[in-house]
Write a protein that holds these residues in place. Structure first.
Motif, PDB file in Angstrom:
ATOM      1  N   ALA A 463      20.840  -1.994   1.054  1.00 55.86           N
ATOM      2  CA  ALA A 463      21.764  -2.647   1.989  1.00 55.86           C
ATOM      3  C   ALA A 463      21.058  -3.803   2.709  1.00 55.86           C
ATOM      4  O   ALA A 463      21.675  -4.805   3.063  1.00 55.86           O
ATOM      5  CB  ALA A 463      22.287  -1.625   2.982  1.00 55.86           C
ATOM      6  N   ALA A 464      19.740  -3.641   2.923  1.00 48.36           N
ATOM      7  CA  ALA A 464      18.974  -4.702   3.595  1.00 48.36           C
ATOM      8  C   ALA A 464      18.420  -5.707   2.578  1.00 48.36           C
ATOM      9  O   ALA A 464      17.641  -6.593   2.941  1.00 48.36           O
ATOM     10  CB  ALA A 464      17.835  -4.074   4.390  1.00 48.36           C
ATOM     11  N   ASP A 465      18.779  -5.517   1.326  1.00 56.66           N
ATOM     12  CA  ASP A 465      18.337  -6.400   0.241  1.00 56.66           C
ATOM     13  C   ASP A 465      16.806  -6.509   0.167  1.00 56.66           C
ATOM     14  O   ASP A 465      16.240  -7.595   0.111  1.00 56.66           O
ATOM     15  CB  ASP A 465      18.961  -7.800   0.430  1.00 56.66           C
ATOM     16  N   ARG A 466      16.159  -5.336   0.209  1.00 60.50           N
ATOM     17  CA  ARG A 466      14.700  -5.316   0.194  1.00 60.50           C
ATOM     18  C   ARG A 466      14.233  -4.119  -0.626  1.00 60.50           C
ATOM     19  O   ARG A 466      14.950  -3.127  -0.720  1.00 60.50           O
ATOM     20  CB  ARG A 466      14.201  -5.172   1.647  1.00 60.50           C
ATOM     21  N   GLN A 467      13.054  -4.221  -1.212  1.00 62.96           N
ATOM     22  CA  GLN A 467      12.497  -3.072  -1.933  1.00 62.96           C
ATOM     23  C   GLN A 467      11.143  -2.696  -1.350  1.00 62.96           C
ATOM     24  O   GLN A 467      10.436  -3.553  -0.822  1.00 62.96           O
ATOM     25  CB  GLN A 467      12.313  -3.412  -3.418  1.00 62.96           C
ATOM     26  N   VAL A 468      10.818  -1.428  -1.462  1.00 62.61           N
ATOM     27  CA  VAL A 468       9.490  -0.950  -1.063  1.00 62.61           C
ATOM     28  C   VAL A 468       8.908  -0.244  -2.275  1.00 62.61           C
ATOM     29  O   VAL A 468       9.636   0.390  -3.035  1.00 62.61           O
ATOM     30  CB  VAL A 468       9.609   0.018   0.142  1.00 62.61           C
ATOM     31  N   VAL A 469       7.591  -0.360  -2.479  1.00 59.44           N
ATOM     32  CA  VAL A 469       6.956   0.320  -3.604  1.00 59.44           C
ATOM     33  C   VAL A 469       6.585   1.745  -3.173  1.00 59.44           C
ATOM     34  O   VAL A 469       5.908   1.927  -2.166  1.00 59.44           O
ATOM     35  CB  VAL A 469       5.675  -0.425  -4.047  1.00 59.44           C
ATOM     36  N   PHE A 470       7.055   2.724  -3.933  1.00 57.72           N
ATOM     37  CA  PHE A 470       6.697   4.117  -3.651  1.00 57.72           C
ATOM     38  C   PHE A 470       5.645   4.572  -4.669  1.00 57.72           C
ATOM     39  O   PHE A 470       5.893   4.516  -5.873  1.00 57.72           O
ATOM     40  CB  PHE A 470       7.928   5.025  -3.743  1.00 57.72           C
ATOM     41  N   LEU A 471       4.488   5.004  -4.172  1.00 59.31           N
ATOM     42  CA  LEU A 471       3.420   5.506  -5.044  1.00 59.31           C
ATOM     43  C   LEU A 471       3.141   6.961  -4.682  1.00 59.31           C
ATOM     44  O   LEU A 471       3.116   7.312  -3.507  1.00 59.31           O
ATOM     45  CB  LEU A 471       2.124   4.724  -4.825  1.00 59.31           C
ATOM     46  N   ALA A 472       2.926   7.767  -5.704  1.00 60.33           N
ATOM     47  CA  ALA A 472       2.640   9.184  -5.420  1.00 60.33           C
ATOM     48  C   ALA A 472       1.603   9.730  -6.384  1.00 60.33           C
ATOM     49  O   ALA A 472       1.396   9.181  -7.470  1.00 60.33           O
ATOM     50  CB  ALA A 472       3.923  10.003  -5.538  1.00 60.33           C
ATOM     51  N   SER A 473       0.946  10.794  -5.974  1.00 61.55           N
ATOM     52  CA  SER A 473       0.163  11.577  -6.928  1.00 61.55           C
ATOM     53  C   SER A 473       0.553  13.025  -6.704  1.00 61.55           C
ATOM     54  O   SER A 473       0.922  13.414  -5.588  1.00 61.55           O
ATOM     55  CB  SER A 473      -1.338  11.373  -6.730  1.00 61.55           C
ATOM     56  N   ILE A 474       0.508  13.803  -7.774  1.00 61.93           N
ATOM     57  CA  ILE A 474       0.836  15.227  -7.667  1.00 61.93           C
ATOM     58  C   ILE A 474      -0.465  16.003  -7.688  1.00 61.93           C
ATOM     59  O   ILE A 474      -1.226  15.921  -8.648  1.00 61.93           O
ATOM     60  CB  ILE A 474       1.741  15.671  -8.833  1.00 61.93           C
ATOM     61  N   CYS A 475      -0.733  16.706  -6.598  1.00 59.36           N
ATOM     62  CA  CYS A 475      -1.931  17.547  -6.551  1.00 59.36           C
ATOM     63  C   CYS A 475      -1.524  18.914  -7.079  1.00 59.36           C
ATOM     64  O   CYS A 475      -0.893  19.693  -6.375  1.00 59.36           O
ATOM     65  CB  CYS A 475      -2.449  17.624  -5.109  1.00 59.36           C
TER      66      CYS A 475
END
Lengths: 514, 57
Positions: A463-475
């Protein structure tokens, strides 16, 4: 809004069960702030009073009474919430009744019922724990003491008593161990093998042992000491015994030691002991100064490197996936960077695992500097958990500031939701860095919890016309009951980049904002 | 005294979180759960006095 307190006289439940119950009922009525199910101790009453949840009935209850405090729109909503709470407690009681033959009333009864080598896992409230541990040690039980809030004086007494008898007293605040293939506390289903570990850190141990298992190696024993063991005040008492047992264990050919940098006197003694033992040993002092490899000792900086080095020394070889991962991080960083605006410059790390948060903070501090955190080493970078993030920020959400009256986020990762949305909506956030813990003791489906939160955040961002990068690791181990591959696929389905280790996830985050 | 934990068959005793008991049972290891309640109504002072009396007696 209406408030109701219901008191069940003389009805004891442990606080972890009740916190989880409060959190589930809270979710049901749409706000965890409007529910508290607690034993009516003075401290708990203070917590309920401060949250405006204590009514006269609750205030009059005694420490052995259970209080349900619920605030909702109307009586019907409170009735429904009460019914749910009772249903959850009843189903727990039924489950324990089914195990009736294995449930006893006292430590003495328990000791009489078991044979062979004995190991007790103690997760009682801290103020009662030392007393029971003393009884267990006197009965020749090794102990994993999960509880916190145990004083240094008590820790020293218990460890001295244990050492007199040659027994393990892992803890207090020891979250993880795997002994003879049995996972205790927060632990994982590992392949068995020739690498033995001793750690003063829970998620640090989990990260290294699961990477070893996932990449074709195996673990003989994984022992914990509790986070305070290597400080001057305790003097590394239990690390000394853990290392000695691993050195004497025929099934252990390579040893890995993990901790924050020990006190100097403790470090000297420990390094000497590790050298004397002669077995190839990997030492990971997270945040410690550079130390040159010497004889059988190999010093590393990250948890991933500890696993890689151990795999190499154990004859399994360095895992190609981890190596390849590093070379492709540059490409991944370029791709992810392309979706960001110029104003999005910062990493926000939201962690359930304390040592993983610590590792990321150290890596970011080294490469980027000025990383704010509730576990920062420099005073000027300390961030009160409730204050908004600023610049690069790493939060350990398992820290006391976030968990008063709530379950640990490894058990209930939903606690991260609110903060995740807050960070996603900050126009300066470029990367949100996460951990997902699986294994015994952890949430049954943590990826779905965080996936729901990320989906919500993404909708708002769209809705805000923006993206964020989501990074994860699974322990976690590939064989853990939550199904590593399914957890990973669920996150990737939402566009989350899932890396093989926390160190890689942090490294990628750093490259994206550099 | 040498610790034989790694050589012998291990039995687990659980005091506290029932979920830790469940997960040890699920792994097929022998485990006994202590259905622990705070003694003396959870009054730490009173517990200390009772312990002291027991030691003397």
């Amino acid at each position: 809004m209406k408030l109701r307190n219901v008191v069940k006289k003389n009805s004891y439940y442990d606080s972890a069960t009740l916190m989880l119950l409060s959190s589930k009922v809270g979710e049901h009525i749409g706000s965890t702030k409007n529910v508290a199910v607690m034993m009516a101790s003075d401290m708990n009453k203070d917590i309920m009073r401060a949250s405006g949840l204590l009514a006269d009935e609750g205030a009059a209850a005694s420490p052995n009474d259970l209080v349900f405090a619920i605030r909702a729109e109307d009586d019907a909503a409170i009735d429904a919430a009460m019914a749910l709470a009772e249903e959850i407690l009843n189903s727990r009681n039924t489950k324990m009744e089914q195990r009736e033959t294995d449930v006893v009333k006292t430590v003495e009864d328990a000791v009489a019922r078991v044979d062979g080598a004995k190991l007790a896992v103690v997760s009682l409230p801290g103020k009662f724990a030392a007393r029971e541990v003393k009884k267990l040690l006197k009965e020749d039980c090794n102990v994993l003491l999960f509880s916190d809030n145990v004083s240094c004086e008590e820790e020293n007494q218990l460890k001295d008593l244990a050492l007199e008898k040659g027994l393990l007293m892992m803890g207090p605040d020891c979250g993880t161990a795997v002994i003879n293939g049995v996972g205790l506390g927060f632990a994982n289903k590992l392949r068995r093998g020739n690498i033995g570990l001793a750690a003063a850190s829970g998620t640090g141990l989990q990260e290294v042992m699961t990477l070893i298992s996932n990449f074709g190696g195996g673990v003989s024993q994984a022992l914990g000491t509790g986070g305070r063991d290597l400080k001057e005040v305790i003097g590394g008492k239990m690390m000394g015994l853990c290392v000695q047992m691993l050195q004497q264990d025929a099934g252990t050919q390579v040893i890995v030691v993990i901790s924050k940098p020990p006190a100097p006197s403790v470090m000297e003694r420990m390094v000497e002991q590790l050298k004397q033992g002669g077995k190839p040993t990997v030492v990971c002092f997270l945040g410690g100064e550079d130390m040159a490899d010497s004889g059988n000792l190999h010093f590393v900086h990250t948890l991933e490197e500890a696993a890689c080095k151990a795999l190499e020394l154990a004859g399994t070889g360095r895992p190609a996936e981890l190596r390849a991962g590093h070379s492709s991080l540059a490409d991944l960083a370029r791709q992810q960077k392309a979706v960001l605006r110029d104003s999005q410059r910062y990493i926000r790390g939201l962690y359930c695992g304390g040592t993983l948060a610590y590792e990321s903070m150290l890596m970011m501090e080294e490469k980027l500097g000025g990383v704010r955190s509730n576990i920062a080493l420099k005073k000027e970078l300390l961030l009160d958990g409730t204050a908004p993030s600023a610049g690069h920020t790493v939060l350990d959400l398992g820290d006391d500031a976030f968990t008063v009256g709530k379950p640990h986020p490894m058990i209930e990762p939903a606690l991260r939701g609110e903060r995740l949305m807050q960070e996603a909506l900050d126009p300066e956030t470029a990367v949100i860095l996460l951990d997902v813990e699986i294994g015994y003791g952890s949430h049954a489906d943590p990826a779905s919890v965080v996936a729901g939160e990320i989906a919500q955040a993404k909708a708002e961002l769209e809705a805000a016309d923006r993206q964020v990068v989501f990074l994860a690791s699974i322990c976690g181990a590939y064989e853990d009951f939550q199904d590593y591959a399914a957890q990973k696929a669920m996150l990737e389905g939402l566009g989350v980049v899932v890396l093989e280790s926390n160190a890689q996830a942090a490294e990628l985050a750093i490259r994206i904002v550099s | 005294m040498e610790n034989k934990l790694f050589e012998e068959k291990m039995s687990v005793i659980n005091l506290g979180l029932p979920s830790f008991f469940e997960s040890v049972k699920d792994q097929g290891a022998p485990c006994v759960h202590v259905d622990w309640r705070p003694p003396a109504g959870g009054d730490v002072r009173l517990i200390e006095i009772l312990d002291r009396l027991r030691e003397l007696g």
